[in-house]
Design a protein around this motif. Structure first.
Motif, short mmCIF file in Angstrom:
data_model
loop_
_atom_site.label_atom_id
_atom_site.label_comp_id
_atom_site.label_asym_id
_atom_site.label_seq_id
_atom_site.Cartn_x
_atom_site.Cartn_y
_atom_site.Cartn_z
N UNK A 235 -14.48 1.03 1.55
CA UNK A 235 -14.60 1.56 2.91
C UNK A 235 -14.30 3.05 3.00
N UNK A 236 -13.80 3.66 1.94
CA UNK A 236 -13.47 5.08 2.00
C UNK A 236 -14.74 5.90 1.81
N UNK A 237 -14.94 6.87 2.66
CA UNK A 237 -16.12 7.72 2.55
C UNK A 237 -15.84 8.84 1.56
N UNK A 238 -16.88 9.47 1.03
CA UNK A 238 -16.66 10.58 0.10
C UNK A 238 -15.99 11.78 0.74
N UNK A 239 -16.00 11.85 2.06
CA UNK A 239 -15.38 12.97 2.75
C UNK A 239 -13.89 12.75 2.99
N UNK A 240 -13.36 11.61 2.60
CA UNK A 240 -11.93 11.37 2.72
C UNK A 240 -11.53 10.52 3.90
N UNK A 241 -12.45 10.03 4.69
CA UNK A 241 -12.10 9.20 5.84
C UNK A 241 -11.68 7.81 5.41
N UNK A 242 -10.73 7.24 6.13
CA UNK A 242 -10.26 5.89 5.86
C UNK A 242 -10.39 5.10 7.15
N UNK A 243 -10.86 3.87 7.05
CA UNK A 243 -11.07 3.06 8.25
C UNK A 243 -9.74 2.73 8.92
N UNK A 244 -9.81 2.42 10.18
CA UNK A 244 -8.62 2.07 10.94
C UNK A 244 -7.98 0.80 10.38
N UNK A 245 -8.80 -0.16 10.01
CA UNK A 245 -8.23 -1.40 9.46
C UNK A 245 -7.50 -1.12 8.14
N UNK A 246 -8.05 -0.21 7.34
CA UNK A 246 -7.36 0.17 6.10
C UNK A 246 -6.02 0.83 6.38
N UNK A 247 -5.96 1.65 7.41
CA UNK A 247 -4.70 2.30 7.78
C UNK A 247 -3.69 1.29 8.31
N UNK A 248 -4.15 0.36 9.13
CA UNK A 248 -3.24 -0.66 9.66
C UNK A 248 -2.69 -1.56 8.56
N UNK A 249 -3.56 -1.94 7.64
CA UNK A 249 -3.10 -2.78 6.52
C UNK A 249 -2.15 -1.99 5.63
N UNK A 250 -2.46 -0.73 5.39
CA UNK A 250 -1.55 0.11 4.60
C UNK A 250 -0.20 0.29 5.27
N UNK A 251 -0.20 0.46 6.58
CA UNK A 251 1.06 0.58 7.32
C UNK A 251 1.86 -0.71 7.20
N UNK A 252 1.20 -1.84 7.38
CA UNK A 252 1.89 -3.13 7.26
C UNK A 252 2.44 -3.33 5.86
N UNK A 253 1.69 -2.93 4.85
CA UNK A 253 2.18 -3.06 3.48
C UNK A 253 3.37 -2.13 3.23
N UNK A 254 3.32 -0.92 3.79
CA UNK A 254 4.44 0.00 3.64
C UNK A 254 5.70 -0.51 4.31
N UNK A 255 5.56 -1.06 5.51
CA UNK A 255 6.71 -1.62 6.22
C UNK A 255 7.27 -2.81 5.46
N UNK A 256 6.39 -3.65 4.93
CA UNK A 256 6.83 -4.79 4.14
C UNK A 256 7.57 -4.34 2.90
N UNK A 257 7.04 -3.34 2.23
CA UNK A 257 7.68 -2.78 1.03
C UNK A 257 9.09 -2.25 1.36
N UNK A 258 9.22 -1.53 2.47
CA UNK A 258 10.52 -0.99 2.88
C UNK A 258 11.50 -2.11 3.23
N UNK A 259 11.04 -3.14 3.92
CA UNK A 259 11.92 -4.26 4.27
C UNK A 259 12.40 -5.00 3.03
N UNK A 260 11.49 -5.24 2.09
CA UNK A 260 11.89 -5.93 0.86
C UNK A 260 12.89 -5.08 0.08
#
Length: 85
Positions: A17-42
């Motif tokens: 889903x990443x474009x060559x110009x560096x854009x990231x989809x909103x769903x990718x950002x939300x999933x990344x945020x959730x993974x980061x929060x999970x990583x911090x909690x663990x």
């Protein structure tokens, strides 16, 4: 913040889903945020469990009554309660 961005980018690249110009989809950002929060909690829970198992996290009843400033640091929080040792 960087961890959330990195997880989101990794998820987006894995899905193509990443474009060559560096854009990231909103769903990718939300999933990344959730993974980061999970990583911090663990990580926080692991540190908490290690501290609890090795040192303990509570003061004794006597130390709790005297206060952590006196029992641990041997100083008072307020000068008018100064104890002469």
């Amino acid at each position: 913040m960087t961890t959330c961005w990195a997880f989101g980018l990794a998820w987006a690249v894995a899905r193509g889903a990443a474009s060559p110009l560096g854009g990231v989809s909103l769903s990718g950002q939300l999933i990344g945020t959730a993974m980061g929060v999970t990583w911090a909690l663990i990580g926080g829970l692991v540190v908490y469990a290690v501290l609890k198992a090795t040192m303990g996290l509570r003061l004794s009843q006597e130390e709790e009554y005297d206060g952590a400033d006196l029992s641990i640091h041997k100083i008072t929080a307020t000068p008018e309660r100064e104890v002469n040792w």
